[in-house]
Design a protein around this motif. Structure first.
Motif: not given
Lengths: 100, 661
Positions: B383-394, B465-474, B558-564
């Motif tokens: 659903h239109e996310s491009q930030d890899m910090r929101k992905m994971g576990g796909l 890893g695990k899906q870091r952003d759970n607001t969508y269903h891939a 340690r990979i979090k949205l908005g973190k370095d």
């Protein structure tokens, strides 16, 4: 026989009265009369010189002046009436729309 | 079959027809996609037919050529509107129409529900037509028409969503489009100068002699003009061929996104993902490599320029690879990776390995298109996310996409036996053995390591890893998107066969055009090349595994949205520098854009408003006005005062005449 000098002096006096009248009177009708006075003073001088020189040309010229003066009065009075219709005045100091 | 040569004109004609149909007749999304795809497919078929005719012994010509009409005729300056079709054009046209066709089909599904799909397909077809004109042109001016045409379509498609104020990762599409256009102007100006020099000294812009027009071909004359100098007046003299090739090199740095003009390509990711795949990975950006390959007789005679080409290519390859390793946006990683891989091609052609460069161009066109399309499937599926910090576990939710992405990524890294391995190995071994330049080869091997690192990092971030952003269903893409992916994945696996060492199909096929010496395989060369391949593979495998392990295991918490990135702690400013693409944007902002703005502001607000407008335009007006003001008093409008003036005048005039004597 009256000397020509008298006529010329009278003519000069009349002309001066006309000039002063044009310059100091405010009523357009009086200004017109003053202009006529100047014209006729010139006519008088012409006639006097024609008499003195025994030359009819001066008298002929006077007729032309009279004709032109008549035409000028006709146009001038018509203008005056038209101005009076619109401005309700014949005071030429109040008719100054050409002011820059 | 010489009477059949006219069919090559149909190759660019079909996409152009598709553009016209889509632009003027079709108003329906389904029809637009269908027409666009069918036109490119027809073009692909004609390309195959043309290749058959070209290969046929009955043709009896080294190349097929057709002149449609005489384009320009000013004195001795004659330019034809004609196409040639030789082996070099054939492989380019095959890539453009083949991969382009797949991307068109993919777009039908990807652009479903877009606000202006018909326009999208019209522009996509126009792009294919312009790109085909570029590679088929029989003279440099027509090539330039295609060159500008693809630039225009790039501009239009980057700005496809021009009304959006920001697309991930915070790019304004309209600004990105303008940036791409303006940066490319620099290179285009250089190409125009090169054309002027070629015409003035070689008497023709045609690549090959044209009997109908009566003009020679300038490519054959490169040898005899090798020692001609170009007089630059007070600046001394410079070798003609060196000057021309250097100007062409500037054009290449613009279109093929090399240092220092690469900055437009990362921002070009503001366009729809299939556009990134077609224009900004597989075809348009390779136009520079094609330009060098087409003019290889000039470059072969320009010793001075080759060093620059190699240096720029190496610098680009390495810097862009490090920049790719630090990005969070899935498309930006691929964008920097494209720049880096273009650097490989430029190094190859700079070292005289035209076949190696073309080989990498083809395989890169396949696997990078695959990667972009797969990234598009991921963006679509998440659903239109491009930030890899929101992905994971796909890996588990999108298994098919994972597999094709893995194939493309391993090919990009250069893992045996995928396409990228063969072409990259070809470039490295050409640098080491063919061009006797071990330094370049070692730097390319290091870059391969960095490439493998960011590939491993990306795979780990997106799929493990695990899906870091759970607001969508891939979800997986539908079959319209999946089939092009599968075809490209298949081609990526077998693509290396094109020019596999020992057989060298591509080298044999391109030999009539590029006239490259056949590689002689003695025992030493075989052992050397195998050793080189093994060492490269070891570097690539190691770096790739490290990249994967760090981001899939060590740092996964340690990979979090908005973190370095966790590596910032260890690398600090080096990482930050790479993240902004080594500051070229910042540099241009300071050195070019800001002074330009200042000058523009000065010219607009001060020079124009106060100088031109204030002094030259309003000044005379004010002067006349002021003079008139002083005379206005005389015009009182009182008739009596006029009469007095009149009287005074008469008295003066009369007095003059009376007292004159």
């Amino acid at each position: 026989m009256i000397p020509t000098t008298y006529f010329v002096m009278l003519s000069a006096v009349l002309f001066t009265i006309g000039v002063v009248g044009v310059l100091i009177r405010r009523n357009a009708l009086v200004v017109f009369m003053s202009i006529e006075l100047m014209l006729n003073s010139a006519n008088l001088a012409l006639v006097a010189f024609a008499q003195a020189r025994q030359d009819v040309g001066g008298q002929v010229l006077v007729f032309f002046v009279i004709v032109v003066a008549a035409a000028e009065v006709a146009v001038g009075l018509a203008l005056l009436v038209a101005i009076f219709h619109t401005k309700r005045t014949t005071n030429i100091d109040e008719i100054s729309t050409l002011r820059g | 079959m010489p009477q059949l040569t006219w069919i090559i004109a149909l190759i660019p004609f079909f996409p152009l027809l598709g553009f016209l149909l889509n632009a003027f007749l079709i108003r329906n999304e389904r029809q637009a996609g269908l027409v666009a795809s069918v036109m490119v497919a027809l073009s692909f078929v004609v390309t195959i037919a043309s290749m058959v005719i070209l290969a046929s012994p009955l043709t009896g010509q080294p190349r097929l050529s057709v002149m449609l009409w005489e384009w320009i005729r000013i004195g001795s300056f004659r330019v034809s509107f004609g196409f040639v079709f030789d082996q070099l054009t054939a492989v380019m046209a095959l890539l453009i129409t083949g991969v382009g066709g797949l991307i068109h089909v993919y777009s039908i599904s990807y652009m479903r529900g877009d606000i202006r799909p018909v326009r999208y397909f019209a522009y996509l077809n126009l792009f294919v037509a312009a790109m085909l004109i570029l590679v088929m042109a029989d003279n440099l001016l027509l090539l330039f028409l295609g060159w500008e045409g693809v630039g225009l379509c790039s501009f239009l498609l980057i700005g496809h969503w021009f009304e959006r104020h920001s697309v991930p990762p915070g790019i304004v599409p309209a600004d990105a489009a303008v940036k791409a256009f303006v940066v490319n102007r620099v290179g285009d100006a250089a190409l125009l100068l090169a054309m002027a020099a070629i015409f003035s000294r070689m008497g023709s812009l045609n690549f090959f002699p044209n009997q109908q027009l009566g003009v020679p071909g300038y490519l054959e004359r490169a040898g005899e003009l090798a020692f001609t100098n170009l007089d630059l007046g007070t600046f001394g003299a410079i070798g003609l061929i060196s000057a021309i090739t250097f100007l062409m090199l500037i054009a290449v740095t613009g279109k093929s996104a090399q240092v220092p003009l690469y900055i437009w390509l990362p921002d070009a990711m503001a366009g729809p993902t299939p556009v990134s795949a077609l224009i900004h990975a597989a075809t348009m950006v390779t136009a520079g490599v094609y330009l060098i390959a087409r003019n290889h007789t000039l470059f072969a005679n320009a010793g001075g320029t080759s060093g620059w080409i190699v240096a720029i290519g190496l610098l680009t390859a390495f810097l862009a690879a490090t920049a790719a390793a630090t990005q969070w946006d899935i498309k930006r990683v691929l964008a920097f990776s494209t720049i880096s891989q273009l650097g490989y091609m430029v190094v190859a052609v700079g070292l005289g390995g035209y076949v190696a460069g073309m080989f990498h161009l083809l395989t890169h066109g396949l696997f990078k298109a695959l990667l972009f399309l797969a990234a598009g499937a991921i963006i679509h599926g998440t659903h239109e996310s491009q930030d890899m910090r929101k992905m994971g576990g796909l890996k588990d939710t999108m298994p098919t996409t994972f597999r094709v992405y893995l194939i493309g990524a391993l090919a990009l890294a250069g893992i045996f036996p995928l396409a990228g391995f063969w072409s990259k190995d070809e470039i490295i071994s050409h640098a080491w053995f063919g061009a006797q330049n071990p330094g370049a080869a070692i730097l390319l091997m290091l870059t391969s390591g960095v490439t493998a690192f960011y590939v491993g990092r990306q795979i780990a971030l997106v799929f493990y890893g695990k899906q870091r952003d759970n607001t969508y269903h891939a979800h997986e893409p539908d079959s319209t998107m999946r089939n092009p992916l599968l075809i490209l994945a298949g081609l990526t696996i077998i693509g290396g066969l094109l020019n596999i060492p020992g057989l060298h199909f591509l080298a044999t096929y391109l030999n009539p055009v590029l006239e490259e010496r056949e590689v002689v395989y003695d025992t030493g060369r075989i052992i050397g090349q195998v050793a080189l391949a093994v060492v490269t593979l070891a570097i690539v495998g190691g770096a790739g595994y490290v990249g994967w392990y760090l981001y899939a295991k060590t740092f996964v918490q340690r990979i979090k949205l908005g973190k370095d990135d966790p590596l910032v702690r260890y690398l600090g400013d080096l990482w930050r520098g790479a993240e902004i693409g080594w500051g070229f944007d910042w540099f241009y902002q300071r050195i070019v854009i800001r002074p330009y703005r200042e000058v523009s502001l000065f010219l607009g607000d001060v020079f124009d408003k106060q100088g031109i407008d204030g002094m030259l335009v309003d000044g005379p007006g004010r002067l006349v006005g002021r003079m008139a003001q002083s005379l206005r008093g005389a015009q009182s409008g009182f008739i009596r005062s006029y009469a007095l003036m009149f009287l005074v005048g008469v008295v003066i005039v009369l007095g003059y005449f009376v007292f004159r004597s």
